[in-house]
Design a protein around this motif. Sequence first.
Motif, short mmCIF file in Angstrom:
data_model
loop_
_atom_site.label_atom_id
_atom_site.label_comp_id
_atom_site.label_asym_id
_atom_site.label_seq_id
_atom_site.Cartn_x
_atom_site.Cartn_y
_atom_site.Cartn_z
N GLU A 191 0.81 -1.21 0.00
CA GLU A 191 0.00 0.00 0.00
C GLU A 191 0.85 1.26 0.00
O GLU A 191 0.51 2.25 -0.65
N SER A 192 1.96 1.24 0.73
CA SER A 192 2.80 2.43 0.79
C SER A 192 3.40 2.78 -0.57
O SER A 192 3.62 3.95 -0.88
N LYS A 193 3.66 1.78 -1.40
CA LYS A 193 4.22 2.04 -2.73
C LYS A 193 3.15 2.43 -3.73
O LYS A 193 3.45 3.11 -4.72
N ARG A 194 1.91 2.01 -3.52
CA ARG A 194 0.85 2.36 -4.47
C ARG A 194 0.59 3.86 -4.47
O ARG A 194 0.23 4.43 -5.50
N GLN A 195 0.75 4.49 -3.34
CA GLN A 195 0.48 5.92 -3.25
C GLN A 195 1.66 6.76 -3.70
O GLN A 195 1.53 7.98 -3.82
N THR A 196 2.81 6.14 -3.91
CA THR A 196 4.03 6.89 -4.29
C THR A 196 4.68 6.21 -5.48
O THR A 196 5.82 5.75 -5.40
N LEU A 197 3.96 6.12 -6.58
CA LEU A 197 4.55 5.51 -7.77
C LEU A 197 5.68 6.35 -8.35
O LEU A 197 6.47 5.85 -9.14
N CYS A 198 5.76 7.62 -7.96
CA CYS A 198 6.88 8.42 -8.44
C CYS A 198 8.20 7.93 -7.87
O CYS A 198 9.27 8.21 -8.43
N LEU A 199 8.16 7.17 -6.75
CA LEU A 199 9.38 6.61 -6.19
C LEU A 199 9.91 5.45 -7.01
O LEU A 199 10.94 4.87 -6.69
N MET A 200 9.21 5.09 -8.08
CA MET A 200 9.65 4.00 -8.91
C MET A 200 10.95 4.32 -9.64
O MET A 200 11.76 3.45 -9.92
N GLN A 201 11.17 5.59 -9.93
CA GLN A 201 12.36 5.98 -10.66
C GLN A 201 13.55 6.10 -9.72
O GLN A 201 13.41 6.22 -8.50
N THR A 202 14.74 6.05 -10.30
CA THR A 202 15.96 6.20 -9.52
C THR A 202 16.04 7.61 -8.97
O THR A 202 15.83 8.58 -9.70
N PRO A 203 16.31 7.77 -7.68
CA PRO A 203 16.35 9.14 -7.12
C PRO A 203 17.54 9.93 -7.67
O PRO A 203 18.60 9.38 -7.95
N ARG A 204 17.32 11.23 -7.81
CA ARG A 204 18.39 12.15 -8.18
C ARG A 204 18.83 12.91 -6.94
O ARG A 204 18.03 13.19 -6.05
N ARG A 205 20.08 13.24 -6.87
CA ARG A 205 20.63 13.96 -5.73
C ARG A 205 20.80 15.43 -6.06
O ARG A 205 21.30 15.77 -7.13
N ALA A 206 20.37 16.27 -5.13
CA ALA A 206 20.46 17.72 -5.31
C ALA A 206 20.93 18.33 -3.99
O ALA A 206 20.54 17.88 -2.91
N THR A 207 21.74 19.37 -4.11
CA THR A 207 22.29 20.05 -2.94
C THR A 207 21.42 21.27 -2.62
O THR A 207 21.02 22.02 -3.51
N VAL A 208 21.13 21.45 -1.34
CA VAL A 208 20.34 22.59 -0.90
C VAL A 208 21.20 23.86 -0.98
O VAL A 208 22.30 23.93 -0.41
N ARG A 209 20.70 24.83 -1.72
CA ARG A 209 21.42 26.10 -1.90
C ARG A 209 20.65 27.21 -1.18
O ARG A 209 19.46 27.12 -0.94
N GLY A 210 21.35 28.28 -0.89
CA GLY A 210 20.77 29.45 -0.26
C GLY A 210 21.87 30.46 0.04
O GLY A 210 23.05 30.10 0.17
N TYR A 211 21.50 31.74 0.17
CA TYR A 211 22.49 32.81 0.34
C TYR A 211 22.02 33.70 1.49
O TYR A 211 21.03 34.45 1.37
N LEU A 212 22.73 33.61 2.61
CA LEU A 212 22.33 34.35 3.80
C LEU A 212 22.44 35.85 3.61
O LEU A 212 21.56 36.61 4.03
N HIS A 213 23.53 36.31 2.95
CA HIS A 213 23.73 37.75 2.81
C HIS A 213 22.74 38.38 1.85
O HIS A 213 22.52 39.59 1.88
N GLN A 214 22.11 37.56 0.99
CA GLN A 214 21.10 38.07 0.07
C GLN A 214 19.68 37.81 0.56
O GLN A 214 18.73 38.27 -0.06
N GLY A 215 19.57 37.07 1.64
CA GLY A 215 18.24 36.73 2.13
C GLY A 215 17.54 35.67 1.30
O GLY A 215 16.32 35.52 1.42
N GLN A 216 18.27 34.94 0.47
CA GLN A 216 17.68 33.91 -0.38
C GLN A 216 17.48 32.63 0.43
O GLN A 216 18.42 32.05 0.95
N ARG A 217 16.23 32.22 0.56
CA ARG A 217 15.90 31.05 1.38
C ARG A 217 16.42 29.76 0.75
O ARG A 217 16.69 29.70 -0.46
N PRO A 218 16.55 28.70 1.58
CA PRO A 218 17.04 27.41 1.05
C PRO A 218 16.14 26.86 -0.05
O PRO A 218 14.91 26.93 0.04
N HIS A 219 16.76 26.27 -1.04
CA HIS A 219 16.05 25.70 -2.18
C HIS A 219 17.00 24.72 -2.88
O HIS A 219 18.18 24.62 -2.53
N ILE A 220 16.48 24.02 -3.84
CA ILE A 220 17.29 23.15 -4.70
C ILE A 220 17.08 23.58 -6.14
O ILE A 220 16.04 24.16 -6.49
#
Length: 767
Positions: A580-609
Amino acid sequence: MLLIDARQDVPSQLHGMQVRVVGDAELAAASIWIGNWSRMLPVINATQALLPPRMLRSVVANVRGPMSLGRLEQEPSFGDPSLARGAIFEQLRRGGDSRSVVEYAADRLAYPGGAGVVSRRERLQSVDPSTWPAFDVRALPETARPVFAARRHAIELYAAGGSLREIETCTGVDRRQLYRLLDACMYPHEDGRPYGWRAAAKYARVTTYQRTSRLTMSRDGIGRGAAGAFGLLLDSQPTLVTWIANRVHDKRISIVQRSTDTGLRTRLRGLKHLHDAFLRECRALGLTANDYPFNAEQLGIRSLSATLRVECLRSFERSAHLAGAVRLKGLPHEASAPVATQALDVVEFDGHRLDIRLKVVVRDPLGFEQQFEIERIWLLVILDVFSRAVLGYHICLNREYSRYDVIRTIEAALEPHRPRSFTLPGVGYGALGGFPSGKLPELGYATWCWFKLDNAKANLAADVRHALAEFIGCFIDAGPAHTPDDRPYIERFFGSIAANLSSRLPGYTGTGARDVRRALSDPKRNLRLYVSLDEIEELLEAAIAAYNASPHDGLNGRTPLEAVVHSVRGRGAMLNWLPESKRQTLCLMQTPRRATVRGYLHQGQRPHINFHGIRYTNAVLASTATSLGQTLRIYYNSHDLRTVRAFAANGAEIGVLKAQGAWGEILHDLKLRQEVLRLRGRKGLGGANLHDFLESYVSHKLQKAKGSRRAASDAARTLRTLAAQPTPSAQALHPSVSTPISEGAPAYELRVAPERLDIGSGFVGAI
């Protein structure tokens, strides 16, 4: 390590692991055990990471005596029956022998313990003539049969442990001749097997002729008594052997097959030029006019031709490529997938490009229709081998289908089938037509054990292998390339679609340019007679549903749907379901991609990928600065990139991240985003409004579609994507095709917060 029916001696240990050999008899005796574990291992692999320790302990607590698997799965303390089955099988796996290497009793060991240097007699004493290839004695002349019978009898007596004196007395074969026969019979043949009884025939040779006497030539160059002169030259000049092999490898010569009626007859092309180069190489090695081949009448061209012919025909792969073959076909393939004994045991997947010319209909802002011819589309299908029923399909408008289309087909086969509403008169499912998961609700999210497909790059992509092996938990059988006979059932289905649907529609392209049906169904570029994309989708849905309800010759006149019902409900087939847990998350079927959280404190830019050129974030990620620099695992649906799902490195869910700006509002796929970003960067429109750019992008594609079918296909694909969710750009140019919203995306409600506009004083607006 297990070796099944090894044909040659193997060491008792290899890389630190003990090696045992499994004979055919033991393999047949353990067939039930092997079949059971082949059904259990996919379930264990798919549910192992989802099993809590409590459920594993509950299995032991609930089993106090013999009980059926179905009764144990329905225990209320287990919850999900799919996880319960995985827990039961996992306990069976843990409850067995804990040794890391499972050993079968061996027929034979490779080397006896403590064996050192083995004498010739001891080596020949281990000869087993029963493993040699069979030999037809009637193929020999009658005068040669008594000699062969005596030699065979002598070898059999020697292998049985008879003494040499007894062998000489009974057969008349001298012991020295017997040893030579044994050496010849054990000599490896070009086909990879020992010569065996072939070497026991009279006048049989296992090696080529080697000249030992000195070569003498007559003054006129006529070769009398010059047998083996070319071989003697190659033995004295090993560099010539390498030179000939390199010339063949570099394809400096080609081979032409003329006939096989009276043996293989071939002709070598480029022999004259290669012979001239061979003579130059001989002169460079210091050979003079008194040496061979310069003292021969034809300068050794016939011997060079024979040597080249042997080198070219050494393997079929080399000879076929030298003859001009692009690919090799017909290699026997021992399928690893077992025979299907119930529904969903084995399924086949393949793609077929429909042999029909299609059109797309687009309405402009004034309501007028514009028609454009598009390229042929792909039909991707998953078919059950046992029942011949089509489980699911997917239509692809790209020139070549990708790994994302393969995964969409897998999702369509897993999800319960949703009936389609038809607009064409007289087209529908009928009284008996449909799909297995639509007729039998218990087949929704039912998985299979084996998945057969070909070696296309899209089929063997990492995402596809992860979806099949890790997410679903099935075995993958990738057959050899260019061998449709390895997947005969789905190929026959495509033939049925071509015969019952494509060939009856206008614009059918036929099997080739000379196909008379192509000329008869040619609409003479009258686009009004072409089948539209919307119409072919409805016709395919109805045709596949009718195929599932049509009598099949391979099922003794039963329909595929009847075979599914008989297997599932009549014979009680043991099915596996996606948890049941996999039926609701079929998007997890694909291989995960890795992304680094970016953000800039001096510019006030909030964390994002940053994912495919667009920023993604949510309230959880943007509210803390401790996530900066962390690596997230990103799961996405390639057909809907408005949102992605993010997980931390330790597995904790970050939640659904939404694309910033209009990318988070307009439904789009990966291909559309990549093409839009590429064009915006090329034209310097990075800051342009996305809605306006999409409208101009679609208009540009439609302008090119008037003279290019490829551009028309791109426009149709773009319009289908934009039409899934009404947007200003999609409403301006709305196609006649209707596309359902992607089912693989996580469901949530989009809420756009209103912005407060500050208008300064001194501005006067007029409309």
